[in-house]
Scaffold this active site. Sequence first.
Site, PDB file in Angstrom:
ATOM      1  N   ASP A 183       0.849  -1.185   0.000  1.00 19.12           N
ATOM      2  CA  ASP A 183       0.000   0.000   0.000  1.00 19.12           C
ATOM      3  C   ASP A 183       0.890   1.242   0.000  1.00 19.12           C
ATOM      4  O   ASP A 183       1.910   1.289   0.694  1.00 19.12           O
ATOM      5  CB  ASP A 183      -0.913   0.007   1.230  1.00 19.12           C
ATOM      6  CG  ASP A 183      -2.000   1.058   1.123  1.00 19.12           C
ATOM      7  OD1 ASP A 183      -3.029   0.775   0.497  1.00 19.12           O
ATOM      8  OD2 ASP A 183      -1.820   2.163   1.672  1.00 19.12           O
ATOM      9  N   ASN A 191      -2.699  13.089  -3.600  1.00 17.38           N
ATOM     10  CA  ASN A 191      -3.818  13.605  -4.395  1.00 17.38           C
ATOM     11  C   ASN A 191      -4.216  15.008  -3.960  1.00 17.38           C
ATOM     12  O   ASN A 191      -4.464  15.887  -4.789  1.00 17.38           O
ATOM     13  CB  ASN A 191      -5.020  12.674  -4.276  1.00 17.38           C
ATOM     14  CG  ASN A 191      -4.876  11.418  -5.134  1.00 17.38           C
ATOM     15  OD1 ASN A 191      -4.296  11.468  -6.217  1.00 17.38           O
ATOM     16  ND2 ASN A 191      -5.390  10.311  -4.649  1.00 17.38           N
ATOM     17  N   HIS A 196      -5.026  14.847  -8.680  1.00 16.06           N
ATOM     18  CA  HIS A 196      -5.274  13.447  -9.020  1.00 16.06           C
ATOM     19  C   HIS A 196      -4.429  12.965 -10.200  1.00 16.06           C
ATOM     20  O   HIS A 196      -4.121  11.771 -10.295  1.00 16.06           O
ATOM     21  CB  HIS A 196      -6.760  13.238  -9.311  1.00 16.06           C
ATOM     22  CG  HIS A 196      -7.612  13.311  -8.083  1.00 16.06           C
ATOM     23  ND1 HIS A 196      -7.793  12.225  -7.250  1.00 16.06           N
ATOM     24  CD2 HIS A 196      -8.299  14.334  -7.519  1.00 16.06           C
ATOM     25  CE1 HIS A 196      -8.575  12.578  -6.234  1.00 16.06           C
ATOM     26  NE2 HIS A 196      -8.894  13.853  -6.380  1.00 16.06           N
ATOM     27  N   ASP A 200      -2.287   9.580 -10.187  1.00 15.55           N
ATOM     28  CA  ASP A 200      -2.276   8.565 -11.252  1.00 15.55           C
ATOM     29  C   ASP A 200      -0.850   8.268 -11.696  1.00 15.55           C
ATOM     30  O   ASP A 200      -0.488   7.112 -11.949  1.00 15.55           O
ATOM     31  CB  ASP A 200      -3.101   9.045 -12.454  1.00 15.55           C
ATOM     32  CG  ASP A 200      -4.592   9.031 -12.183  1.00 15.55           C
ATOM     33  OD1 ASP A 200      -5.018   8.474 -11.151  1.00 15.55           O
ATOM     34  OD2 ASP A 200      -5.341   9.580 -13.015  1.00 15.55           O
ATOM     35  N   GLU A 226      -4.972   2.295  -4.006  1.00 17.30           N
ATOM     36  CA  GLU A 226      -3.506   2.365  -3.984  1.00 17.30           C
ATOM     37  C   GLU A 226      -2.880   1.096  -3.406  1.00 17.30           C
ATOM     38  O   GLU A 226      -1.710   1.107  -3.013  1.00 17.30           O
ATOM     39  CB  GLU A 226      -3.050   3.582  -3.176  1.00 17.30           C
ATOM     40  CG  GLU A 226      -3.375   3.542  -1.705  1.00 17.30           C
ATOM     41  CD  GLU A 226      -4.714   4.157  -1.355  1.00 17.30           C
ATOM     42  OE1 GLU A 226      -4.861   4.630  -0.213  1.00 17.30           O
ATOM     43  OE2 GLU A 226      -5.616   4.170  -2.211  1.00 17.30           O
TER      44      GLU A 226
END
Length: 306
Positions: A183, A191, A196, A200, A226
């Site tokens: 994770d 973010n 965002h 990505d 994630e």
Amino acid sequence: MTRDPDDSGDDWGGRTVIQPIDGQAASAGVGDCLVIIYAKDTTNLGKRFVLDATAPAVSVGRGTDNVVVLPAEGVSRRHARFERRESNWVVIDLGSTNGTYVNDEPVTEHRLRRGDHVKIGDSIFKFLSGSDVEAAYHEEIYRMTIVDGLTQAFNRRYFFESLDREMSRARRYRRPLGLVMLDIDHFSRVNNTYGHLAGDYVLREISNLVRARIRRDEIFARYGGEEFGIILPETDLRGTNHVAESIRSIIAAHPFVFEREQIAVTSSLGVAELDDSLAMPEAFIQLADERLYRAKHGGRNRVVAE
């Protein structure tokens, strides 16, 4: 996938220049096209649009006056356009707020090559061209059933199917099987701080790093959000821990730079080995997940194996 990939419904504002392919066009053969391989609105996955070489330009944006309408967050009213120049297609950013990306690089103007990924807002198009474009399209549709379009890691469904298969194989031949759950630390902060699109980018970059590290028979998948999973056949707990620690250090040392902004990225990982108490894939994942959360609660950027 909830939509027939060859659905010819014109719900994207397509006119005469670019259209979802239908059966008649497919049988007649098609030229260059764009295929949506990733979008937050999953009903658009697999939609294909033929680029008409006789048309001067194809506009893309949030406004309904565009040829391709993307009514999504991060898309400008007139975001980008595709132009035919001699024998090539070129994508041009129209001064959009959040930019147009080709293969993760921001572009103002870029000549497209077969297989290029064009990201506009939260949608990723793949550019297909050549005499075998029809076969390439159907191959892409198959890939979308097993691969996450954003990260190019395997998807959650394939991960479960593979883990179930590898657990049966490990028990049958009495061989070890390792599992890693990974994770990204403080991903929501990425973010919120950088946007965002930066998030990505981090997801894709981590996927690239991990896929470059593991062996061909090892399975790396995006489990959700994630979180990622790695299945390690023929690997005991000690070996699995070694792989996890290697991946952790690679991520921690890697320079994540998006739009000239350096982003600090680390990960937490939980490690488990298959034993007789783990009857189902869900139990195996839960064990690795519990250790992952202990790694997070213990300070993050670490591996917990027991």
